[in-house]
Design a protein around this motif. Structure first.
Motif, PDB file in Angstrom:
ATOM      1  N   HIS A 270       1.115  -1.076  -0.617  1.00 30.85           N
ATOM      2  CA  HIS A 270       0.094  -0.518  -0.152  1.00 30.85           C
ATOM      3  C   HIS A 270       0.651   1.354   0.354  1.00 30.85           C
ATOM      4  CE1 HIS A 270      -2.415  -3.374   1.629  1.00 30.85           C
ATOM      5  NE2 HIS A 270      -3.334  -2.516   1.022  1.00 30.85           N
ATOM      6  N   PHE A 271       0.245   2.167  -1.186  1.00 33.05           N
ATOM      7  CA  PHE A 271       1.384   3.359  -0.617  1.00 33.05           C
ATOM      8  C   PHE A 271       0.781   4.819  -0.871  1.00 33.05           C
ATOM      9  CE2 PHE A 271       3.915   0.538  -3.155  1.00 33.05           C
ATOM     10  CZ  PHE A 271       4.812   0.739  -3.178  1.00 33.05           C
ATOM     11  N   CYS A 272       0.545   5.193   0.110  1.00 35.41           N
ATOM     12  CA  CYS A 272       0.018   6.487   0.591  1.00 35.41           C
ATOM     13  C   CYS A 272       0.110   7.357  -0.715  1.00 35.41           C
ATOM     14  CB  CYS A 272       0.512   7.219   1.654  1.00 35.41           C
ATOM     15  SG  CYS A 272      -0.163   8.922   1.853  1.00 35.41           S
ATOM     16  N   LEU A 273      -0.921   7.946  -1.205  1.00 36.64           N
ATOM     17  CA  LEU A 273      -1.498   8.888  -2.110  1.00 36.64           C
ATOM     18  C   LEU A 273      -0.705  10.169  -2.049  1.00 36.64           C
ATOM     19  CD1 LEU A 273      -4.634   8.139  -3.330  1.00 36.64           C
ATOM     20  CD2 LEU A 273      -2.957   7.637  -5.069  1.00 36.64           C
ATOM     21  N   ARG A 274      -0.720  10.745  -0.865  1.00 34.60           N
ATOM     22  CA  ARG A 274      -0.354  11.904  -0.073  1.00 34.60           C
ATOM     23  C   ARG A 274       1.290  12.513   0.118  1.00 34.60           C
ATOM     24  NH1 ARG A 274       2.033  13.203   4.622  1.00 34.60           N
ATOM     25  NH2 ARG A 274       1.172  11.217   5.246  1.00 34.60           N
ATOM     26  N   ASP A 275       1.943  11.200   0.097  1.00 33.30           N
ATOM     27  CA  ASP A 275       3.595  11.407   0.304  1.00 33.30           C
ATOM     28  C   ASP A 275       4.207  10.352  -0.886  1.00 33.30           C
ATOM     29  OD1 ASP A 275       3.343   9.628   2.240  1.00 33.30           O
ATOM     30  OD2 ASP A 275       4.073  10.626   3.674  1.00 33.30           O
ATOM     31  N   GLY A 276       3.530   8.837  -0.970  1.00 29.98           N
ATOM     32  CA  GLY A 276       3.951   8.033  -1.672  1.00 29.98           C
ATOM     33  C   GLY A 276       4.617   7.060  -1.243  1.00 29.98           C
ATOM     34  N   ARG A 277       5.000   6.903   0.483  1.00 33.85           N
ATOM     35  CA  ARG A 277       5.983   6.090   1.377  1.00 33.85           C
ATOM     36  C   ARG A 277       5.034   5.326   0.757  1.00 33.85           C
ATOM     37  NH1 ARG A 277       2.731   6.239   6.078  1.00 33.85           N
ATOM     38  NH2 ARG A 277       1.991   8.157   6.382  1.00 33.85           N
ATOM     39  N   CYS A 278       5.292   3.680   1.320  1.00 36.76           N
ATOM     40  CA  CYS A 278       4.933   2.346   0.730  1.00 36.76           C
ATOM     41  C   CYS A 278       4.915   2.367   3.106  1.00 36.76           C
ATOM     42  CB  CYS A 278       5.935   0.901   0.885  1.00 36.76           C
ATOM     43  SG  CYS A 278       5.494  -0.316   0.774  1.00 36.76           S
ATOM     44  N   LEU A 279       3.063   2.150   3.019  1.00 37.43           N
ATOM     45  CA  LEU A 279       2.807   1.212   4.772  1.00 37.43           C
ATOM     46  C   LEU A 279       3.280   0.476   4.926  1.00 37.43           C
ATOM     47  CD1 LEU A 279      -1.103   2.425   4.735  1.00 37.43           C
ATOM     48  CD2 LEU A 279       1.670   3.861   5.396  1.00 37.43           C
ATOM     49  N   GLU A 280       3.656  -0.573   3.983  1.00 39.95           N
ATOM     50  CA  GLU A 280       4.219  -2.479   4.593  1.00 39.95           C
ATOM     51  C   GLU A 280       6.580  -1.330   4.896  1.00 39.95           C
ATOM     52  OE1 GLU A 280       0.488  -2.114   3.504  1.00 39.95           O
ATOM     53  OE2 GLU A 280       2.132  -2.226   2.422  1.00 39.95           O
ATOM     54  N   ASP A 281       6.446  -0.872   3.914  1.00 43.10           N
ATOM     55  CA  ASP A 281       7.720  -0.943   3.605  1.00 43.10           C
ATOM     56  C   ASP A 281       8.582  -0.286   3.706  1.00 43.10           C
ATOM     57  OD1 ASP A 281      10.399  -1.429   3.066  1.00 43.10           O
ATOM     58  OD2 ASP A 281      10.631  -3.232   1.858  1.00 43.10           O
ATOM     59  N   PRO A 282       9.222   0.693   4.634  1.00 44.04           N
ATOM     60  CA  PRO A 282       9.588   1.910   4.509  1.00 44.04           C
ATOM     61  C   PRO A 282      10.641   2.322   3.410  1.00 44.04           C
ATOM     62  CG  PRO A 282      10.317   1.299   6.275  1.00 44.04           C
ATOM     63  CD  PRO A 282       9.403   0.595   5.977  1.00 44.04           C
ATOM     64  N   GLN A 283      11.486   1.316   2.980  1.00 43.25           N
ATOM     65  CA  GLN A 283      12.373   1.519   1.960  1.00 43.25           C
ATOM     66  C   GLN A 283      11.786   1.346   0.136  1.00 43.25           C
ATOM     67  OE1 GLN A 283      15.727   0.605   2.343  1.00 43.25           O
ATOM     68  NE2 GLN A 283      15.496   0.107   4.408  1.00 43.25           N
ATOM     69  N   GLN A 284      10.231   1.143   0.434  1.00 44.46           N
ATOM     70  CA  GLN A 284      10.011   1.732  -1.195  1.00 44.46           C
ATOM     71  C   GLN A 284       8.815   2.400  -0.971  1.00 44.46           C
ATOM     72  OE1 GLN A 284       7.461  -2.058  -2.505  1.00 44.46           O
ATOM     73  NE2 GLN A 284       8.566  -3.029  -1.397  1.00 44.46           N
ATOM     74  N   ALA A 285       9.349   3.553  -2.321  1.00 49.88           N
ATOM     75  CA  ALA A 285       8.511   5.084  -2.091  1.00 49.88           C
ATOM     76  C   ALA A 285       7.956   4.965  -3.783  1.00 49.88           C
ATOM     77  CB  ALA A 285       9.259   5.797  -1.655  1.00 49.88           C
ATOM     78  N   LEU A 286       7.130   6.207  -3.950  1.00 53.21           N
ATOM     79  CA  LEU A 286       6.448   6.646  -5.021  1.00 53.21           C
ATOM     80  C   LEU A 286       7.070   7.827  -5.426  1.00 53.21           C
ATOM     81  CD1 LEU A 286       2.817   4.808  -5.925  1.00 53.21           C
ATOM     82  CD2 LEU A 286       4.929   3.732  -6.846  1.00 53.21           C
ATOM     83  N   GLN A 287       7.300   7.837  -6.335  1.00 56.20           N
ATOM     84  CA  GLN A 287       7.786   9.904  -6.267  1.00 56.20           C
ATOM     85  C   GLN A 287       6.193  10.188  -6.527  1.00 56.20           C
ATOM     86  OE1 GLN A 287      10.610  10.761  -9.579  1.00 56.20           O
ATOM     87  NE2 GLN A 287       9.148  12.763  -9.910  1.00 56.20           N
ATOM     88  N   VAL A 288       6.275  11.942  -6.734  1.00 54.54           N
ATOM     89  CA  VAL A 288       4.583  11.955  -5.953  1.00 54.54           C
ATOM     90  C   VAL A 288       4.724  13.341  -6.969  1.00 54.54           C
ATOM     91  CG1 VAL A 288       3.723  11.240  -4.120  1.00 54.54           C
ATOM     92  CG2 VAL A 288       5.136  13.648  -4.119  1.00 54.54           C
ATOM     93  N   TRP A 289       4.278  14.302  -7.014  1.00 52.20           N
ATOM     94  CA  TRP A 289       4.351  15.541  -8.005  1.00 52.20           C
ATOM     95  C   TRP A 289       2.891  15.788  -7.952  1.00 52.20           C
ATOM     96  CZ3 TRP A 289       4.905  10.493 -10.869  1.00 52.20           C
ATOM     97  CH2 TRP A 289       6.454  10.631 -10.894  1.00 52.20           C
ATOM     98  N   PRO A 290       3.048  17.680  -7.802  1.00 57.00           N
ATOM     99  CA  PRO A 290       2.515  18.271  -8.128  1.00 57.00           C
ATOM    100  C   PRO A 290       1.106  18.640  -8.704  1.00 57.00           C
ATOM    101  CG  PRO A 290       4.199  19.755  -7.376  1.00 57.00           C
ATOM    102  CD  PRO A 290       4.514  18.733  -8.150  1.00 57.00           C
ATOM    103  N   VAL A 291      -0.046  18.535  -8.447  1.00 58.46           N
ATOM    104  CA  VAL A 291      -1.314  18.416  -9.737  1.00 58.46           C
ATOM    105  C   VAL A 291      -2.371  19.136  -9.099  1.00 58.46           C
ATOM    106  CG1 VAL A 291      -2.159  15.854  -8.688  1.00 58.46           C
ATOM    107  CG2 VAL A 291      -2.668  16.234 -10.973  1.00 58.46           C
ATOM    108  N   ARG A 292      -3.213  19.687 -10.285  1.00 60.37           N
ATOM    109  CA  ARG A 292      -4.690  20.682  -9.838  1.00 60.37           C
ATOM    110  C   ARG A 292      -5.090  20.390 -11.506  1.00 60.37           C
ATOM    111  NH1 ARG A 292      -2.016  26.671 -10.696  1.00 60.37           N
ATOM    112  NH2 ARG A 292      -1.054  25.894 -13.508  1.00 60.37           N
ATOM    113  N   ILE A 293      -6.851  20.542 -10.492  1.00 63.51           N
ATOM    114  CA  ILE A 293      -7.688  21.500 -11.515  1.00 63.51           C
ATOM    115  C   ILE A 293      -7.702  22.445 -12.360  1.00 63.51           C
ATOM    116  CG2 ILE A 293      -9.869  21.151 -12.446  1.00 63.51           C
ATOM    117  CD1 ILE A 293     -10.024  18.290 -10.563  1.00 63.51           C
ATOM    118  N   SER A 294      -7.256  22.682 -13.296  1.00 64.27           N
ATOM    119  CA  SER A 294      -7.551  24.157 -14.187  1.00 64.27           C
ATOM    120  C   SER A 294      -8.284  24.355 -15.507  1.00 64.27           C
ATOM    121  CB  SER A 294      -6.290  24.593 -14.283  1.00 64.27           C
ATOM    122  OG  SER A 294      -5.517  26.021 -14.941  1.00 64.27           O
TER     123      SER A 294
END
Length: 121
Positions: A88-112
């Motif tokens: 499971h990856f936190c959508l807010r910051d990309g961290r993996c809840l089960e394994d702190p060694q894993q993470a996803l990069q996150v980007w600023p995103v907006r609806i314009s």
């Protein structure tokens, strides 16, 4: 009206349109191409932050599958479950809840207006 993902505290210096608002699927992910890589967008209307952008590449398997993951809430966090190994990856910051060694990069995103934009720092 412009909505920026409040989860990303870094201010974007440049915004690039990556898809239309009509391309989004509520409670699900879609994948876009941005800066030479696949980025998964998750649209969760009804939440304080309705739009998230994370790397589509699963760090454990190396497969580009995060955009097909199931979204939900775990331990008070909005998460996406990776389709292959179910981490499971936190959508807010990309961290993996089960394994702190894993993470996803996150980007600023907006609806314009009718466009979805990703930010570069």
């Amino acid at each position: 009206m412009s909505q920026t993902n409040a989860a990303i505290t870094v201010q974007a210096q440049h915004w690039q349109a990556v898809c239309s608002r009509t391309d989004l699927i509520a409670q699900s992910g879609v994948v876009v191409w941005f800066d030479g890589r696949q980025v998964a967008l998750f649209y969760l209307p009804g939440h304080a932050t309705p739009l998230f952008a994370v790397d589509n590449r699963d760090p454990k398997s190396g497969a580009n599958v995060i955009g097909r993951g199931l979204v939900g809430e775990l331990k008070g966090e909005l998460v996406v479950a990776a389709p292959l190994y179910k981490q499971h990856f936190c959508l807010r910051d990309g961290r993996c809840l089960e394994d702190p060694q894993q993470a996803l990069q996150v980007w600023p995103v907006r609806i314009s207006g009718e466009q979805i934009e990703l930010g570069r720092c």
